[in-house]
Design an enzyme around this catalytic site. Structure first.
Site, PDB file in Angstrom:
ATOM      1  N   LYS A   1       0.845  -1.194   0.000  1.00  0.00           N
ATOM      2  CA  LYS A   1       0.000   0.000   0.000  1.00  0.00           C
ATOM      3  C   LYS A   1       0.879   1.243   0.000  1.00  0.00           C
ATOM      4  O   LYS A   1       1.924   1.270   0.676  1.00  0.00           O
ATOM      5  CB  LYS A   1      -0.909  -0.015   1.242  1.00  0.00           C
ATOM      6  CG  LYS A   1      -1.976   1.081   1.263  1.00  0.00           C
ATOM      7  CD  LYS A   1      -2.884   0.940   2.484  1.00  0.00           C
ATOM      8  CE  LYS A   1      -3.959   2.013   2.547  1.00  0.00           C
ATOM      9  NZ  LYS A   1      -4.841   1.856   3.731  1.00  0.00           N
TER      10      LYS A   1
ATOM     11  N   SER B   1      -9.832   2.059   2.754  1.00  0.00           N
ATOM     12  CA  SER B   1      -8.912   2.777   1.899  1.00  0.00           C
ATOM     13  C   SER B   1      -7.898   1.891   1.155  1.00  0.00           C
ATOM     14  O   SER B   1      -7.334   2.333   0.160  1.00  0.00           O
ATOM     15  CB  SER B   1      -8.134   3.794   2.739  1.00  0.00           C
ATOM     16  OG  SER B   1      -7.300   3.150   3.675  1.00  0.00           O
TER      17      SER B   1
ATOM     18  N   SER C   1     -10.079  -0.201   6.957  1.00  0.00           N
ATOM     19  CA  SER C   1      -9.428  -0.010   5.652  1.00  0.00           C
ATOM     20  C   SER C   1      -8.768  -1.250   5.056  1.00  0.00           C
ATOM     21  O   SER C   1      -8.405  -1.245   3.883  1.00  0.00           O
ATOM     22  CB  SER C   1      -8.399   1.112   5.742  1.00  0.00           C
ATOM     23  OG  SER C   1      -9.047   2.355   5.641  1.00  0.00           O
TER      24      SER C   1
END
Lengths: 447, 480
Positions: free
Chosen positions: A79, A155, A179
């Site tokens: 990420k 997210s 997330s």
């Protein structure tokens, strides 16, 4: 055999048996990314040439004592809020569009430098991890591989979509209020938010320090257990990381669950829960029952306040954590400014997107003199209540079972107009962060 | 109303940089100076994702400071963020302590004209220092140097117990000497490692309520603090006398004009939005930990003073002056041990050495010779190698030529005292022969005449004749 459909533990077996090389595996993923990225938009930055070069080198040394029988040579996606030395770390924000960290996050150091996993690149996300659909990314909209008109969740939407689309065998995500779990759920893969403190946050660009936690997004539960075993552990660079002995989280995976006490909090099955979600859960409960688990209903009535509590605490911390993006030392700096205040104002106005600004303003407000007691302090008290109530739940039950998202993957733009509705996407997940609990979501894969 | 009808109320916030080897939240060096931005890492530069880890030495030093100033030490303390934007503050917040400081409710004792007085300490807390802005010589802007960012500080907050510039000066000097004694800060004011925010207000005598205060920030010399307080007190009284009101504000002291100026900042009412630092865990101290530090506290100025009265037979004033500076008192003890003559060492330090330091506005640390050298000087006088008058010249040379031994100076200048009986006798006989009137005067009871004769002999020998021998020989000569 389609390499990119294999789980990591399957890849590992083939590597160990010399049925596959790291180069073959990496090449398969490079091809897959080249093929699919234009549809999915999972990556902010790819490092495919570097990945292939590293794979070749690892193959050369794979017989050495150091790399034999290890996960060395297996690719990985990261990420884009975890610092990678020499490769951009953008947090999907214009603010950090060209930011290259001078150091590696602890998880990156462990996986890439020590375990010799191969990074394929940095995955898209909601800007600074603020969002539930990855739509707040400054760069691109990541699509749900199952239906390109729908969001992947967020997210960590890039991470979940990349795993679901077989563009990476596994990925790292981060979870502040859902997330990891929510996008994993929306993309039909496995997401695990480890207990707060289990994985070092050093090098994870902070959103809300007391809630953030890095964790795996994988194709199956075993892979999540493997990845967690690789990244968990005390880090002297993170004071909030727990000093507990290292564990092999795969050890108990295949034991039967006869007599396991599963609590189902009734508050999580209320009006807002979509029919499909409810049905899937009921089905899962049936499966657990058949396997001999005991199911019981419990009540966690403060859960109702968890969402409000979460948004107060998370925004408060974010407003402070994001102060450092001021255009002085790194990150976006406005071209036009008359004085110092202008420099701050213009750089931050241009560098941050609407959702980030909204949360900074909200967080600044709840910490302000005169409002602190009413909001932040009260939220901290409710946080203690939530923790206590979950603790009581665990006196009677071994695990709790709840939905992850109240709804299935929604369409692009469906909730961007109404932030409150978007915030409701986190209603099933935030209480776990507030309580600092471990949590695992696994979806049945049905391709 | 007259000036005497007002009471002055002063409170201090003193910042002292701790002399730990590494910074408060990372392992960068705390060394002063160095090329800009060379003592930095992702943590103290506020890089995204970097996290602080509290240096345990900082806690230890702060607890030491708390115990040495009679504070209660908190068993349960924590760090808080103080949020504000400034280019020298890379995280956009300072990690300080808000509602649970490490040390609370202490005091420091000072000597005033009316005897001893306790100055209350509200609290001592730990925090990180900011970086430094270097304003570019070419006027193109300011450059940020983060070498100082993350250097540990303690902030020592006093109660508004001080009543004059003089008391403030004494309090600050006492505090400085305590911090030096316990070796937690080098207190170099010129390097900014000790600085004070001075809060001043005035009120009519007998009034309970405090007047509105003004604050002068970052003062770093004793002299300017005294001047600034004196100026500010006069200014405030003047405003009130003219029917005006004091505004609560931050002032800048200007050394050149000798005035304070308002730092009118639109954001004067800063809201720092303090909240608990989520990147750090609570600081829990055990009784055992605290007791251990207490047991190992070095000798403090007060007890050292008491020891000097006893051990070296100094007067109260001598002992107080010597022990006010750790450096000076250690210098004193060493020189005394070598020379075996503490009284003489003390005299030299408090008279001639102090005078020369004062003339150059320097601290005892600036003495350019070793305790061994002063001891040698004292012993040379005792042995009669030089007279104490010549010794003063030797001391001047010792200041002028750092590192040069007194014996070497004496040798180079031919200052060795004449103690040869024959040589002195010759001079005495000559002078006695040439000054018959003085002999008559002396015999008539005018003791002064002896001094006159010795003076002549000294003049003749350029001060090198042994005064005791001269004395004796003149007396002998006049008996005849």
């Amino acid at each position: 055999m389609n390499i990119t459909e294999l789980t990591v533990h399957e890849l590992r077996e083939k590597l160990d048996k010399k049925e596959l090389t790291s180069e073959e595996i990496t090449k398969a993923y490079v091809d897959r990314i080249n093929d699919k990225e234009k549809d999915i938009n999972a990556f902010v930055t790819t490092t495919l040439d570097e990945a292939l070069n590293k794979a070749k080198e690892i193959d050369k040394e794979k017989n050495s004592e150091k790399l034999e029988n290890s996960y060395a040579g297996i690719p990985l996606g990261i990420k884009d809020n975890m610092c990678t030395k020499g490769v951009k770390t953008t947090c999907s924000s214009r603010m950090l569009e060209n930011f290259i960290a001078p150091y590696d996050a602890t998880v990156v150091n462990k996986l890439v430098n020590e375990e010799n996993l191969i990074s394929l690149g940095k995955l898209n996300m909601d800007e600074f991890a603020m969002g539930s659909s990855t739509e707040t990314s400054y760069f691109k909209k990541t699509k749900n591989p199952w239906d390109l008109s729908r969001v992947p969740g967020g997210s960590s939407g890039g991470s979940a979509a990349a795993v679901a689309a077989n563009m990476v065998p596994w990925a790292l995500g981060s979870d502040t209020g859902g997330s990891i779990r929510q996008p994993a759920s929306l993309c039909g893969v496995v997401g695990l938010k480890p207990t707060y403190g289990l994985v070092s946050r050093y090098g994870l660009v902070a959103f809300a320090s007391s809630l953030d936690q890095i964790g795996p997004i994988t194709k199956d539960v075993e892979d999540s257990a493997i990845l967690l075993s690789l990244i968990a552990g005390h880090d002297e660079k993170d004071s909030t990381s727990a000093n507990v002995p290292k564990k092999d989280y795969t050890k108990n995976l295949k034991k039967d669950i006869k007599g396991l006490k599963i609590g189902v909090p009734k508050e999580f099955f209320g009006d807002g829960i979509n029919k499909d979600v409810k049905e899937a859960l009921e089905k899962a409960i049936e499966v657990y029952k058949e396997l001999g688990a005991e199911i019981g209903e419990i009540s966690i009535d403060v859960a109702e306040y968890a969402l409000a509590t979460y948004y107060i605490i998370a925004c408060a911390e974010a407003s402070s954590n994001l102060g450092r993006f001021d255009g002085i030392r790194y990150g976006h700096r406005a071209k036009d400014f008359e004085n110092l205040k202008d420099l701050y104002k213009n750089s931050r106005s241009e560098g941050f997107g609407a959702e980030v600004k909204r949360r900074i303003i909200l967080g600044t407000y709840v910490l302000s003199a005169g409002y602190y007691d009413a909001y932040y302090k009260k939220a901290q008290k409710v946080r203690t209540l939530v923790q206590n109530e979950f603790s009581r739940g665990f006196e009677r039950y071994d695990v709790l079972l709840t939905p992850t998202s109240p709804i299935t993957a929604f369409k692009f733009g469906e909730k961007t107009e109404n932030p409150l509705e978007m915030y409701l996407s986190d209603i099933c997940t935030v209480s776990v962060n507030i309580a600092g609990l471990p949590r695992n979501i696994s979806s049945l894969r049905s391709r | 109303m007259a000036r005497e009808d007002y009471e002055v109320v002063i409170g201090l916030e003193v910042h002292a940089e701790l002399s730990t080897k590494t910074k408060i939240f990372c392992s960068c060096s705390t060394e002063f100076g160095g090329e800009p931005n060379t003592h930095c890492c992702p943590v103290c530069m506020g890089m995204p994702g970097a996290l602080p880890v509290l240096n345990e030495k900082v806690v230890e030093y702060a607890v030491k400071a708390g115990l040495a100033t009679n504070c209660e030490i908190s068993r349960d303390s924590k760090n808080d963020r103080k949020n504000y934007f400034y280019p020298d503050t890379p995280k956009a917040y300072q990690i300080s302590q808000f509602d649970k400081p490490l040390c609370e409710r202490g005091y420091v004792e000072i000597e005033t004209e009316n005897g001893k007085k306790k100055i209350g300490l509200t609290r001592i807390h730990i925090e990180d220092d900011a970086g430094k802005l270097n304003h570019d010589d070419y006027g193109r802007g300011s450059l940020v140097d983060l070498n100082r960012a993350g250097v540990p500080l303690i902030e020592i907050v006093s109660e508004p117990d001080l009543r004059s510039a003089d008391e403030t000066d004494k309090y600050l000097k006492k505090l400085k000497s305590i911090l030096e004694y316990i070796e937690v800060s080098d207190c170099k004011m010129q390097e900014g490692s000790l600085r004070a925010d001075v809060n001043v207000s005035v009120r009519k005598k007998g009034e309970e309520k405090l007047g509105t205060r003004t604050e002068m920030k970052n003062m770093n010399s004793f002299k300017s603090i005294t001047r600034a307080i004196e100026y500010e007190v006069e200014r405030q009284i003047d405003v009130i006398e003219k029917g005006g009101k004091i505004e609560q504000e931050t002032l800048r002291w200007d050394e050149v004009s000798g005035k304070t100026f308002s730092m009118r900042d639109k954001e004067d009412a800063q809201d720092y939005r303090y909240f608990p630092e989520p990147d750090l865990v609570a600081i829990r101290l055990s009784d055992e930990y605290i007791e251990n530090i207490r047991k190992n506290l070095p000798e403090l100025p007060e007890s050292r003073k008491a020891r000097y009265l006893e051990e070296y037979n100094l007067t109260e004033k001598e002992a107080r002056t010597i022990t006010a500076s750790k450096y000076l008192s250690e210098f004193f003890e060493k020189a005394s041990k070598i020379s075996g003559n503490p009284k003489a060492v003390c005299n030299w330090l408090l008279s001639d050495v102090a005078r020369i330091l004062n003339e150059n506005e320097e601290e005892p640390e600036a003495i350019p010779f070793l305790p061994e050298d002063l001891a040698e000087l004292v012993m040379l006088i005792e042995k009669g190698t030089i007279s104490s008058k010549i010794a003063k010249d030797v001391l001047e040379k010792m200041f002028e030529n750092p590192g040069k031994k007194p014996s070497k100076i004496i040798e180079e200048n031919g200052w060795v005292q004449i103690s040869d009986e024959g040589a002195i006798k010759e001079i005495v006989d000559k002078i006695v022969a040439n000054n018959p009137q003085s002999i008559i005067d002396y015999k008539a009871g005018k003791d002064k005449a002896l001094g006159f004769l010795i003076g002549l002999a000294m003049k003749e020998t350029k001060g090198k004749a042994n005064p005791q021998m001269l004395n004796k020989m003149f007396l002998d000569a006049m008996k005849d």
